[in-house]
Write an enzyme that holds these catalytic residues in place. Sequence first.
Site, PDB file in Angstrom:
ATOM      1  N   GLU A  94      39.822  40.965  45.488  1.00 42.23           N
ATOM      2  CA  GLU A  94      39.766  40.455  44.057  1.00 42.23           C
ATOM      3  C   GLU A  94      39.488  41.736  43.080  1.00 42.23           C
ATOM      4  OE1 GLU A  94      36.404  37.992  42.889  1.00 42.23           O
ATOM      5  OE2 GLU A  94      37.768  36.571  41.964  1.00 42.23           O
ATOM      6  N   GLU A 112      30.748  28.992  43.172  1.00 40.02           N
ATOM      7  CA  GLU A 112      31.950  28.941  42.839  1.00 40.02           C
ATOM      8  C   GLU A 112      32.124  30.550  42.856  1.00 40.02           C
ATOM      9  OE1 GLU A 112      34.933  30.089  40.777  1.00 40.02           O
ATOM     10  OE2 GLU A 112      33.945  28.978  38.833  1.00 40.02           O
ATOM     11  N   GLY A 124      30.029  33.462  40.534  1.00 41.42           N
ATOM     12  CA  GLY A 124      30.059  34.850  40.840  1.00 41.42           C
ATOM     13  C   GLY A 124      30.843  35.371  41.961  1.00 41.42           C
ATOM     14  N   SER A 125      30.351  36.443  42.517  1.00 39.88           N
ATOM     15  CA  SER A 125      31.090  37.149  43.648  1.00 39.88           C
ATOM     16  C   SER A 125      30.925  36.611  44.876  1.00 39.88           C
ATOM     17  CB  SER A 125      30.503  38.557  43.681  1.00 39.88           C
ATOM     18  OG  SER A 125      29.131  38.741  43.975  1.00 39.88           O
ATOM     19  N   THR A 126      31.701  36.688  45.951  1.00 41.43           N
ATOM     20  CA  THR A 126      31.591  36.202  47.027  1.00 41.43           C
ATOM     21  C   THR A 126      30.353  36.632  47.728  1.00 41.43           C
ATOM     22  OG1 THR A 126      34.016  35.490  47.258  1.00 41.43           O
ATOM     23  CG2 THR A 126      32.712  35.575  49.253  1.00 41.43           C
ATOM     24  N   GLU A 127      30.063  38.107  47.588  1.00 41.32           N
ATOM     25  CA  GLU A 127      29.232  38.625  48.432  1.00 41.32           C
ATOM     26  C   GLU A 127      27.756  37.951  47.975  1.00 41.32           C
ATOM     27  OE1 GLU A 127      29.126  42.775  47.093  1.00 41.32           O
ATOM     28  OE2 GLU A 127      27.549  43.284  48.373  1.00 41.32           O
ATOM     29  N   CYS A 133      38.234  34.214  38.058  1.00 37.60           N
ATOM     30  CA  CYS A 133      37.914  33.821  39.332  1.00 37.60           C
ATOM     31  C   CYS A 133      39.259  33.437  39.800  1.00 37.60           C
ATOM     32  CB  CYS A 133      36.910  32.861  39.832  1.00 37.60           C
ATOM     33  SG  CYS A 133      36.786  31.550  38.583  1.00 37.60           S
ATOM     34  N   LYS A 179      20.140  31.697  34.608  1.00 37.72           N
ATOM     35  CA  LYS A 179      20.169  33.084  34.416  1.00 37.72           C
ATOM     36  C   LYS A 179      21.495  33.539  33.975  1.00 37.72           C
ATOM     37  CE  LYS A 179      20.471  36.558  36.440  1.00 37.72           C
ATOM     38  NZ  LYS A 179      21.620  37.965  35.801  1.00 37.72           N
ATOM     39  N   GLY A 215      27.370  35.453  46.787  1.00 31.79           N
ATOM     40  CA  GLY A 215      27.204  33.582  46.901  1.00 31.79           C
ATOM     41  C   GLY A 215      26.834  33.645  48.304  1.00 31.79           C
TER      42      GLY A 215
HETATM   43  P1  NDP Z   1      27.543  39.064  40.832  1.00 32.15           P
HETATM   44  O1  NDP Z   1      28.024  38.062  41.773  1.00 32.15           O
HETATM   45  O2  NDP Z   1      26.818  40.263  41.052  1.00 32.15           O
HETATM   46  O3  NDP Z   1      27.115  38.352  39.283  1.00 32.15           O
HETATM   47  C1  NDP Z   1      27.234  36.990  39.090  1.00 32.15           C
HETATM   48  C2  NDP Z   1      25.681  36.729  38.832  1.00 32.15           C
HETATM   49  O4  NDP Z   1      24.795  36.714  39.831  1.00 32.15           O
HETATM   50  C3  NDP Z   1      24.958  37.511  37.728  1.00 32.15           C
HETATM   51  O5  NDP Z   1      24.158  36.890  36.793  1.00 32.15           O
HETATM   52  C4  NDP Z   1      24.194  38.191  38.487  1.00 32.15           C
HETATM   53  O6  NDP Z   1      23.291  38.867  37.666  1.00 32.15           O
HETATM   54  C5  NDP Z   1      23.663  37.433  39.547  1.00 32.15           C
HETATM   55  N1  NDP Z   1      23.113  38.205  40.702  1.00 32.15           N
HETATM   56  C6  NDP Z   1      23.518  39.349  41.387  1.00 32.15           C
HETATM   57  N2  NDP Z   1      22.596  39.363  42.457  1.00 32.15           N
HETATM   58  C7  NDP Z   1      22.209  38.338  42.732  1.00 32.15           C
HETATM   59  C8  NDP Z   1      21.311  37.829  43.782  1.00 32.15           C
HETATM   60  N3  NDP Z   1      21.032  38.581  44.834  1.00 32.15           N
HETATM   61  N4  NDP Z   1      20.786  36.485  43.710  1.00 32.15           N
HETATM   62  C9  NDP Z   1      20.907  35.739  42.787  1.00 32.15           C
HETATM   63  N5  NDP Z   1      21.523  36.144  41.816  1.00 32.15           N
HETATM   64  C10 NDP Z   1      22.319  37.328  41.656  1.00 32.15           C
HETATM   65  O7  NDP Z   1      28.997  39.716  40.098  1.00 32.15           O
HETATM   66  P2  NDP Z   1      29.021  41.147  39.371  1.00 32.15           P
HETATM   67  O8  NDP Z   1      29.004  40.880  38.062  1.00 32.15           O
HETATM   68  O9  NDP Z   1      28.252  41.885  40.030  1.00 32.15           O
HETATM   69  O10 NDP Z   1      30.681  41.425  39.774  1.00 32.15           O
HETATM   70  C11 NDP Z   1      31.065  41.969  40.832  1.00 32.15           C
HETATM   71  C12 NDP Z   1      32.363  41.400  41.378  1.00 32.15           C
HETATM   72  O11 NDP Z   1      32.144  39.987  41.553  1.00 32.15           O
HETATM   73  C13 NDP Z   1      33.369  41.545  40.251  1.00 32.15           C
HETATM   74  O12 NDP Z   1      34.233  42.691  40.488  1.00 32.15           O
HETATM   75  C14 NDP Z   1      34.424  40.378  40.565  1.00 32.15           C
HETATM   76  O13 NDP Z   1      35.259  40.706  41.581  1.00 32.15           O
HETATM   77  C15 NDP Z   1      33.313  39.402  40.922  1.00 32.15           C
HETATM   78  N6  NDP Z   1      32.941  38.418  40.243  1.00 32.15           N
HETATM   79  C16 NDP Z   1      33.753  36.889  40.539  1.00 32.15           C
HETATM   80  C17 NDP Z   1      33.218  36.049  39.495  1.00 32.15           C
HETATM   81  C18 NDP Z   1      34.090  34.879  39.926  1.00 32.15           C
HETATM   82  O14 NDP Z   1      34.033  33.899  38.704  1.00 32.15           O
HETATM   83  N7  NDP Z   1      34.550  34.514  40.772  1.00 32.15           N
HETATM   84  C19 NDP Z   1      32.374  36.331  38.170  1.00 32.15           C
HETATM   85  C20 NDP Z   1      31.968  37.678  38.419  1.00 32.15           C
HETATM   86  C21 NDP Z   1      32.093  38.407  39.259  1.00 32.15           C
HETATM   87  P3  NDP Z   1      23.523  40.405  37.190  1.00 32.15           P
HETATM   88  O15 NDP Z   1      24.517  39.963  36.074  1.00 32.15           O
HETATM   89  O16 NDP Z   1      22.332  41.050  36.555  1.00 32.15           O
HETATM   90  O17 NDP Z   1      24.240  41.306  38.174  1.00 32.15           O
END
Ligand code: NDP
Length: 523
Positions: free
Chosen positions: A434, A303, A281-284, A337, A229, A286
């Site tokens: 972050e 990660e 993706g985000s810690t939240e 990240c 995804k 995760g």
């Molecule tokens: P998210 O963690 O929301 O997105 C990462 C991925 O997870 C996307 O494909 C997203 O879909 C998907 N996703 C969102 N919600 C869920 C869920 N409940 N269950 C499963 N998958 C989900 O990051 P954001 O893009 O919203 O960015 C927000 C913040 O996160 C940034 O400002 C940054 O600080 C941090 N971030 C950190 C990253 C890293 O590598 N450490 C990478 C990206 C973001 P969709 O794209 O449709 O939301």
Amino acid sequence: MRAGFAGSREAGVGEASLADKAGRADDAAGSEGETQVAALGAGAAGLDWQYAPAPESREIVSIAPEYGLFVDGEFGPAGSGQTFATVNPATEEQLSQVAEAGAADVDRAVAAARLAYEKVWSPMPGPERAKYLYRIARILAERSREFAVLESIDNGKPIKETRDVDIPLAAAHFFYYAGWADKLDYAGFGPAPRPLGVAGQVIPWNFPLLMAAWKLAPALAAGNTCVLKPAETTPLSALLLAQVCQQAELPPGVVNVLTGAGETGAALVGHPGIDKVAFTGSTEVGIAISKAVAGTGKKLTLELGGKAANVVFDDAPIDQAIEGIVNGIFFNQGHVCCAGSRLLVQESVAEHVVERLQRRLTTLRLGDPLDKNTDIGAINSRQQLDKITELSAAGEAEGAHRWSPPCELPGRGYWFAPTVFTGVSQSHRIAREEIFGPVLSVLTFRTPDEAVTKANNTPYGLSAGVWTEKGSRILWMAQKMRAGVVWANTYNRFDPASPFGGYRESGYGREGGRHGLGAYLDV
Ligand code: NDP
């Protein structure tokens, strides 16, 4: 005005480049180094030293008006018929409409992946699987320019980064893991290690193709099948990768790509037919995923975010350190990240380092991502721009001193000037949260112990950097800093053979290298 920005205002990208502005600022200021610039200009009898635009052609990429989901080897619409738009963040131009996968599509993709796992992929001998991975790697390399342009358009990152980093590294991951596919018995996981089954993989928007490669290549080499995804704002390179899978004649169902938003990701990781979840993706999010997966028996690697310290000692090679600081936080607009977003600099050289850094930043060029001279591209989305803007405002409100090089931003699209905060204290939000943007917080220290204490004063633990000429100090710092990766006298270096990952709120599990392979084996 540069090509690719039709519709942006006259004082747009070409005129707004930081280097251009820097030239003008230099003339006015007249310090020692600046005099050199002025002298060059005068010696050249009024010659204009500005870069000519060097736009990469868009012609190589054809973007369809609509894209379907890639399930069981074929593209097709979502069951609901719903779509969403993906836009070019540098221009806000709509690029395409992309199918939005719902729960029924997740069911279909997981079923296709399960069948492919049982009937084709896991029984296939390793050397045969390797051939497919090599084929994908070769096609990626052959079509690298197309991928580089597409990634720049959909993500906003500069073409020189997609061309030189994202795409070559993505191909390198497939090459690297192809080499493991027939050697699993000798990888140190015991004889005949078993794959896990069907992997549900959710990736972010900051390195769309590269994250797809990080996830798919080890999973496939180990004999798993995948449902991927991509992020909502950057689906196009994953869909082109799906076309590459077709071109490589990968058996149907081995790789499936479901585009959609967070709900699609949640449906995928929560699906009972998934054996392994891999998330970046985000810690939240995760944390939400680890709660959803807890007790299900699914394997999980996360990660997540970071707030890395990049530590500069007074004996560091300052020229290299300045480049490392710039690369650490301004590469990929800071959407990294492991970005070195907290600069910890020894007090005795702090003023000098900041001055040199500011001078270097005036030479960076912000603008059209498809221009080969561009150093800083667009912010990936309005939402991310709002977050960066809000946190930077909080930095000022809390009393830190904000600085950016003279810089006019293009009239359309999502842009943020490179920003440096000095006078930052550890309690400031910009030192703790972050930001995920081109924003650097500078803090100082006096002793190595203080550097370690400050570096570790974060809930994250993904990466760190250390700059010093003393090898013993590098080893001591690397031991003391609680980070999954510590770079010494360099920053943001990646290699498929090298494991990457964090701990604490930066997640767990490793990607890359032999460790990354282990994450997809039943060991
Ligand atoms: P998210 O963690 O929301 O997105 C990462 C991925 O997870 C996307 O494909 C997203 O879909 C998907 N996703 C969102 N919600 C869920 C869920 N409940 N269950 C499963 N998958 C989900 O990051 P954001 O893009 O919203 O960015 C927000 C913040 O996160 C940034 O400002 C940054 O600080 C941090 N971030 C950190 C990253 C890293 O590598 N450490 C990478 C990206 C973001 P969709 O794209 O449709 O939301």
